[in-house]
Design a protein around this motif. Structure first.
Motif, PDB file in Angstrom:
ATOM      1  N   UNK A 132       0.828  -1.210   0.000  1.00 43.58           N
ATOM      2  CA  UNK A 132       0.000   0.000   0.000  1.00 43.58           C
ATOM      3  C   UNK A 132       0.861   1.258   0.000  1.00 43.58           C
ATOM      4  N   UNK A 183      -0.101   5.319   0.575  1.00 46.53           N
ATOM      5  CA  UNK A 183      -1.242   6.184   0.879  1.00 46.53           C
ATOM      6  C   UNK A 183      -0.942   7.638   0.537  1.00 46.53           C
ATOM      7  N   UNK A 240      -1.451  10.156   2.536  1.00 48.33           N
ATOM      8  CA  UNK A 240      -0.826  10.843   3.679  1.00 48.33           C
ATOM      9  C   UNK A 240       0.333  10.033   4.269  1.00 48.33           C
ATOM     10  N   UNK A 295       1.278   7.831   5.955  1.00 52.92           N
ATOM     11  CA  UNK A 295       1.014   6.905   7.067  1.00 52.92           C
ATOM     12  C   UNK A 295       2.265   6.218   7.594  1.00 52.92           C
ATOM     13  N   UNK A 296       3.282   7.019   7.826  1.00 51.02           N
ATOM     14  CA  UNK A 296       4.468   6.451   8.487  1.00 51.02           C
ATOM     15  C   UNK A 296       4.254   6.560   9.992  1.00 51.02           C
ATOM     16  N   UNK A 297       4.853   5.640  10.744  1.00 45.70           N
ATOM     17  CA  UNK A 297       4.762   5.731  12.195  1.00 45.70           C
ATOM     18  C   UNK A 297       5.678   6.857  12.669  1.00 45.70           C
ATOM     19  N   UNK A 324       7.990   9.188  15.074  1.00 46.10           N
ATOM     20  CA  UNK A 324       9.086   8.873  16.001  1.00 46.10           C
ATOM     21  C   UNK A 324       9.676   7.481  15.765  1.00 46.10           C
ATOM     22  N   UNK A 325       9.607   7.043  14.506  1.00 42.14           N
ATOM     23  CA  UNK A 325      10.135   5.730  14.164  1.00 42.14           C
ATOM     24  C   UNK A 325      11.008   5.914  12.933  1.00 42.14           C
ATOM     25  N   UNK A 332      12.902   1.278  10.395  1.00 44.28           N
ATOM     26  CA  UNK A 332      11.905   0.522  11.162  1.00 44.28           C
ATOM     27  C   UNK A 332      10.530   0.604  10.524  1.00 44.28           C
ATOM     28  N   UNK A 346      10.576  -1.895   7.849  1.00 46.14           N
ATOM     29  CA  UNK A 346      10.585  -3.267   8.382  1.00 46.14           C
ATOM     30  C   UNK A 346       9.198  -3.734   8.807  1.00 46.14           C
ATOM     31  N   UNK A 347       8.326  -2.761   9.075  1.00 44.54           N
ATOM     32  CA  UNK A 347       7.046  -3.068   9.710  1.00 44.54           C
ATOM     33  C   UNK A 347       6.251  -4.230   9.086  1.00 44.54           C
ATOM     34  N   UNK A 348       6.038  -4.245   7.756  1.00 48.37           N
ATOM     35  CA  UNK A 348       5.236  -5.348   7.208  1.00 48.37           C
ATOM     36  C   UNK A 348       5.869  -6.711   7.464  1.00 48.37           C
ATOM     37  N   UNK A 349       7.211  -6.742   7.497  1.00 48.88           N
ATOM     38  CA  UNK A 349       7.894  -8.026   7.672  1.00 48.88           C
ATOM     39  C   UNK A 349       7.755  -8.536   9.102  1.00 48.88           C
ATOM     40  N   UNK A 350       7.497  -7.601  10.037  1.00 48.76           N
ATOM     41  CA  UNK A 350       7.283  -8.019  11.428  1.00 48.76           C
ATOM     42  C   UNK A 350       6.025  -8.872  11.544  1.00 48.76           C
ATOM     43  N   UNK A 406       8.351   0.751   1.937  1.00 45.81           N
ATOM     44  CA  UNK A 406       7.589  -0.134   2.812  1.00 45.81           C
ATOM     45  C   UNK A 406       6.652  -1.027   1.988  1.00 45.81           C
TER      46      UNK A 406
END
Lengths: 248, 408
Positions: free
Chosen positions: A91, A93, A95, A97-99, A101-102, A106, A109-113, A159
């Motif tokens: 995806x 987006x 806006x 949509x990053x987290x 303060x990350x 990281x 990496x998020x989807x792979x978590x 991502x």
């Protein structure tokens, strides 16, 4: 024969709002083959967003057939849909949509978590590769608020790439960006497309659609136009044609 | 989705909000620390009361004669006028009773004690050498009398501090001196440590101790004993010791099965239990107060988790759109809550122990840190985390990803 990534036939989606039934999609049919760069256009209220939600496996059709990479989505449970989103779709987006303060790394990496088949080392390597692919190899440790809008969107694209999806699904991905940065993002998209990525790009800007290989136009829940673009504009060339950036 | 990933996701989420995580933890930290400190204070005061009681002879058992026999107009006789306890009873208890460490008969008489020109009205108590151990009395200097002194009815005595002050001039060493009591000279062989007043305001130092045989034969011309003192092995076995002594005395006195005892046995157990229950109440009260703060801490966690779910709706939507299942979101929030409460718990335990030590050091209040309070408050913490974390976590996991992504 090329692989069919999307196979949609007579897709319908109805919402019940109180006593009224809203028919957002009234029978949409099209196919997308591997390696295509499709833009979906339409005014607001055309059913564009509803279609996007279904394509992204966030929503299920009321009626009709939807095969994603050969898998029928209509029969899947919530958890199976989550797995499909994790492994087959990337995806992007409007806006970002990053987290907050990350770090960029990281975030990528998020989807792979959420994919248990991938260990920490591979996760890290693939995230770095993805960021290299969007030319942000020197920004791994940067936080979103230390990046420009275009850079943030590139992190978001990284991502989307990191789980090696069959399709990148972009929702107005250039909507928050100025023309120059939009062209940069589109140039990146075209490059990814050249490398064989299937891209479905939802937008309402015709000049963005000009960079794609095919444009599907929706109106009132139906496809009114589905044209192959014979004369694909190069985003890189468009970028070069822009007047030099003002220094101020 | 493996467990390690869940933990790293939760840890990253917490690290992004260090201050908020810490403030949430603070409720738990204060809760746990106060539980541990309060319980330590409560337990400590209980223990110190018990210790004091033990030095007062809390395992002491007192036997007095009692009788339903009446005189003239139907008045019952008081214990002091009954003559049913004998030296043989003492010997029998000494020989047969279980759970007993010392037994001593006691007879007492009052009179003037005289040393040269000074005199003082006091009491002389005739006892056996074990009496000092029973009462947990100690000698300041000199020596205790012996069984040999008892056997020969030797005229030796131990005197209390009040006697020393009353009939000896300053600096005079009473040891080896002779004092007269009811015209009989006694050699002072020991001085008792100062004990002050007892709980009823009686001066415990105004006393002379002598072998009971001496008092019986030379002063009172009696053969019975007025009271028998014994000490149980410890407080807990007081009741068993009482049973054992009662059985022996009933046999000695040839009482039939249906007949009432002609003696009464008293232990200090009532005193101990009264005081223990008071301090028990203190512990319960303190624990309750501390427990309330722990619950408040838990509600703090729940509140933060709720706010966090609302505030992070978009994040949840994003996580779902990139493949997080409901259970992943649920576990993430649950692990965050548990992590907060467990970490808070650990810090709270350490802080509580430190606070208890400080209380002891600064206010010199006794404290006793019990493992059970540590384990308990820790468990409560973990349960608090799960309990107060679950509901918001479940709400988060049930969000619709489309709605969540749109949430601003």
């Amino acid at each position: 024969m090329a692989n069919k990534i999307l196979d949609i036939y007579e897709l319908k989606r109805e919402f019940t709002m109180g006593s009224e039934t809203v028919r957002a999609l009234k029978g949409v049919s099209f196919e997308v083959e591997q390696g295509e760069f499709v833009t979906i256009m339409g005014k607001s209220g055309s059913g564009k967003t509803t279609l996007l939600n279904i394509l992204g496996c966030l929503d299920k059709p009321s009626e009709g057939k939807f095969l994603l990479d050969g898998v029928s989505i209509g029969d899947l449970s919530r958890n199976e849909l989550a797995r499909i989103r994790n492994q087959k779709i990337g995806f992007v987006f409007q806006s970002y949509n990053l987290l907050a303060r990350t770090s960029a790394l990281e975030n990528v990496e998020l989807p792979l978590l959420y994919n248990k088949a991938i260990g920490a080392r591979e996760r890290h390597e693939r995230a770095v590769q993805s960021l290299e692919a969007v030319k942000l190899a020197d920004r791994l440790g940067h936080l979103p608020n230390q990046l420009s809008g275009g850079q943030q969107q590139r992190v978001a694209i990284a991502r989307a790439l990191v789980n090696q999806p069959v399709m990148i699904l972009a929702d107005e991905a250039t909507g928050n960006l100025d023309t120059r940065t939009s062209y940069e993002i589109m140039a990146l998209m075209q490059e990814l497309n050249k490398q064989g990525k299937t891209i479905v790009f939802v937008t309402h800007e015709p000049d963005i659609a000009a960079f794609s290989s095919r444009t599907i136009t929706l109106k009132d829940g139906r496809v009114i136009k589905d044209v192959k673009n014979t004369n694909i504009a190069s985003a890189a060339a468009a970028l070069a044609a822009l007047p030099a950036q003002d220094d101020y | 989705m493996n467990i390690i990933n869940i933990f790293s996701i939760a840890a990253r989420a917490l690290l992004r909000n260090k201050l908020r995580a810490f403030l949430t933890m603070l409720g738990i930290i204060i809760g746990v620390a106060s539980v541990i400190t309060m319980v330590a204070i409560g337990q400590g005061s209980k223990q110190s009361i018990r210790d004091q009681l033990t030095t007062m002879g809390s395992n002491m058992i007192t036997l007095r004669p009692s009788s339903n026999a009446t005189v003239g107009g139907g008045a019952r006789l008081g214990a002091s006028s009954l003559q049913t306890l004998t030296v043989e009873d003492v010997r029998a208890i000494e020989a047969k009773a279980q759970y007993i460490t010392n037994v001593s008969p006691a007879v007492s008489t009052s009179g003037q004690v005289i040393n040269a020109a000074l005199n003082w009205p006091t009491q002389m108590q005739g006892v056996s050498p074990g009496y000092l151990d029973i009462r947990q009395w100690k000698l300041q200097h000199g020596t205790n009398f012996t069984d040999e002194d008892v056997r020969t009815a030797n005229k030796v005595c131990l005197i209390g501090q009040t006697i020393v002050e009353s009939i000896f001039s300053n600096g005079e060493d009473p040891i080896g001196k002779y004092v007269r009591f009811k015209k009989i000279p006694f050699k002072v062989i020991g001085v008792l440590e100062e004990k002050g007043e007892n709980a009823f305001g009686q001066d415990q130092d105004d006393i002379i101790l002598a072998p009971y045989t001496t008092v019986q034969k030379r002063l009172m011309a009696i053969t019975y004993v007025q009271t028998i003192y014994a000490s149980a092995v410890d407080e807990q076995s007081s009741d068993l010791a009482v049973g054992s002594i009662s059985d022996i005395l009933r046999k000695q006195h040839k009482l039939k099965a249906g007949e009432a005892d002609d003696f009464t046995v008293r232990t200090q157990a009532e005193l101990i239990s009264t005081i223990s229950s008071t301090s028990e109440l203190l512990t319960v009260l303190l624990t309750a107060i501390a427990g309330i703060s722990l619950i408040v801490g838990g509600i703090g966690i729940m509140n933060i988790m709720y706010v966090s779910v609302t505030e992070r709706t978009k994040e949840i939507g994003l996580r779902m759109s990139i493949g997080a299942r409901g259970i992943d979101i649920l576990l993430q929030f649950l692990v965050e809550a548990i992590f907060i409460s467990i970490t808070g718990g650990i810090i709270g335990v350490l802080l509580g122990i430190a606070a208890a030590k400080i209380v002891t050091a600064v206010f010199s209040w006794p404290t006793l840190i019990s493992e059970s309070s540590i384990i308990l408050s820790f468990l409560v913490c973990a349960i608090t985390g799960v309990f107060f974390g679950y509901y918001p976590a479940r709400n988060a996991s049930r969000l619709d990803p489309i709605e969540a992504l749109r949430y601003e």
